[in-house]
Write an enzyme that holds these catalytic residues in place. Structure first.
Site, PDB file in Angstrom:
ATOM      1  N   ARG A 142      46.170  -5.993  69.344  1.00  0.00           N
ATOM      2  CA  ARG A 142      47.135  -6.405  67.939  1.00  0.00           C
ATOM      3  C   ARG A 142      46.575  -6.651  66.670  1.00  0.00           C
ATOM      4  NH1 ARG A 142      45.005 -11.007  71.640  1.00  0.00           N
ATOM      5  NH2 ARG A 142      47.207 -12.125  73.621  1.00  0.00           N
ATOM      6  N   GLY A 143      45.385  -6.240  66.619  1.00  0.00           N
ATOM      7  CA  GLY A 143      45.099  -5.597  64.783  1.00  0.00           C
ATOM      8  C   GLY A 143      46.124  -4.295  64.647  1.00  0.00           C
TER       9      GLY A 143
END
Length: 423
Positions: free
Chosen positions: A362-363
């Site tokens: 997700r980062g």
């Protein structure tokens, strides 16, 4: 940064009333008729019998949707003007990090929202609620309680999707993106929606009443003091944020509808930590501190006093800046799909995430999206390393594993690693 947010060094989000009444809710009435189904499964109000020949009832669906007339629109406009005035977004002094995170999420809702943590009395709620004035208009199907997108099946309720597949003409209206406030004391039924069982028993009709998640679809869901939210409501938000759909299970009936929203939360870290599962669902994390500069503090006090004395005059004085920022956001949304990011920069972003031991991907995804949104906001069609440096602390700060012995702020760790990789 100041150039991005407008002429004033402090751009602020000016909110409007929370409930943007762009269209009336349509209620899906499910009438019980002698028939063949024992258990019926509903998707957005559409009935699908699962077993035949076992029951006395068959569920039929009636959907009432009406287009808003010009007279109704004018009445709504007058009603909005008569409601409590909100502080203009472009009048907020300082807090550039928080304001930028909010603007980027409006430009690209798929960033995934923003978590704002900071001291009490630093303008967190004021900034979020003032954002309403800057929200652009979107196309929705008239009368649909889920704000279905007439062009994107991903954001359509099942009933609207069925109509589209049959080739039926959909009535489309333009409405502002909705902002829904989730109170800490809300019940699960109010959040998810519920089925009126009493009406089913007395009138033979099962009616689904949409909840706050239905109203927030394709809009913004704001939770103030999110770290104090009850665990059962946190579980509901986690489920909807993960799947993009809300499913209501009540009395042998299952109803699903789209629930894709920008999740914005604010809170004071002194009042308690946020569950890590929910924290990871926020695309960006902004830290807000108390202004230390005496001159800025005086300016904030004076501006607030002007607003309290004559809200309408104060809002009018920032009207030009508000319209300029609104136009900037609209242009950025339109040009977002044209923004490119070099493969070399993508690799370096992922290298930063890997070396910081960030769990999951997700980062990486959020950093790419936020950098593109920032480039679009600045009017460029290509992402630079400077854009990435601006957004990467907000995208990764809350995803690092916490070391209780570590005294350095996690945002500084991200910046140090960024310069180490990008140099």
């Amino acid at each position: 940064m100041a150039g991005v947010l407008g002429a004033s060094s402090a751009a602020v989000l000016a909110p409007r009333p929370f409930h943007s009444p762009s269209s009336k809710l349509s209620i899906h009435s499910l009438s019980l008729i002698p028939g063949q189904s024992n258990r019926t499964k509903f998707y957005g109000g559409i009935a699908f019998p699962e077993k035949k020949g076992r029951s006395k009832f068959l569920v039929s669906v009636t959907n009432i949707a009406t287009e808003i007339s010009p007279a109704q629109k004018q009445a709504q406009k007058l009603a909005n003007e008569g409601q409590r005035p909100v502080y203009p977004f472009s009048a907020i002094v300082g807090q550039d990090e928080m304001k930028l995170c909010l603007l980027l999420n409006v430009i690209d809702p798929k960033i995934g929202g923003v978590m704002i943590m900071g001291d009490r009395g630093t303008g967190k709620s004021t900034a979020v609620r003032s954002l309403v004035d800057l929200l652009p208009e979107i196309k929705v199907v008239a009368g649909d309680p889920f704000n279905s997108d007439p062009e994107d099946p991903e954001f359509m309720g099942m009933e609207v999707r069925e109509k589209a597949l049959k080739g039926e003409e959909l009535t489309v209206v333009m409405t502002k993106i909705n902002m829904v406030d989730l109170p800490l004391g809300a019940t699960e039924d109010r959040v998810c929606g519920t089925i009126d069982i009493e009406k089913a028993l007395t009138e033979g009709v099962k009616a689904f009443e949409p909840g706050l998640l239905a109203k927030a679809n394709r809009g913004i869901l704001y939770v103030d003091e999110v770290n104090l939210l009850d665990d059962h409501l946190v579980d509901v938000l986690l489920d909807s944020a993960a799947s993009g759909w809300n499913t209501v299970e009540r009395e042998g009936i299952s109803i699903s509808h789209p629930a894709r929203f920008i999740l914005i939360g604010s809170g004071n870290p002194e009042e308690g930590e946020l569950r890590p599962q929910l924290l990871d669902r926020f695309g960006m994390h902004a830290q807000v501190g108390t202004v230390k500069d005496a001159e800025l503090r005086v300016k904030i006090v004076e501006e607030r006093a002007r607003f309290d004395k004559n809200p309408k005059e104060f809002r009018d004085s920032y009207k030009a800046e508000q319209e300029k920022l609104q136009q900037q956001i609209s242009s950025a949304r339109e040009s977002l799909s044209l923004v490119q990011i070099d493969h070399d920069l993508r690799v370096k972003i992922s290298k930063v995430c890997a070396e910081l031991n960030v769990d999951g991907l997700r980062g990486d995804i959020v950093t790419n999206r936020a950098a593109k949104a920032l480039a679009a906001l600045k009017g460029r069609d290509k992402v630079t390393a400077e854009d990435i440096a601006t957004v990467i602390p907000n995208c990764l700060r809350h995803r690092l594993r916490k070391d209780p012995l570590e005294s350095i702020d996690s945002g500084l760790l991200v910046i140090e690693k960024f310069y180490e990789v990008f140099s």
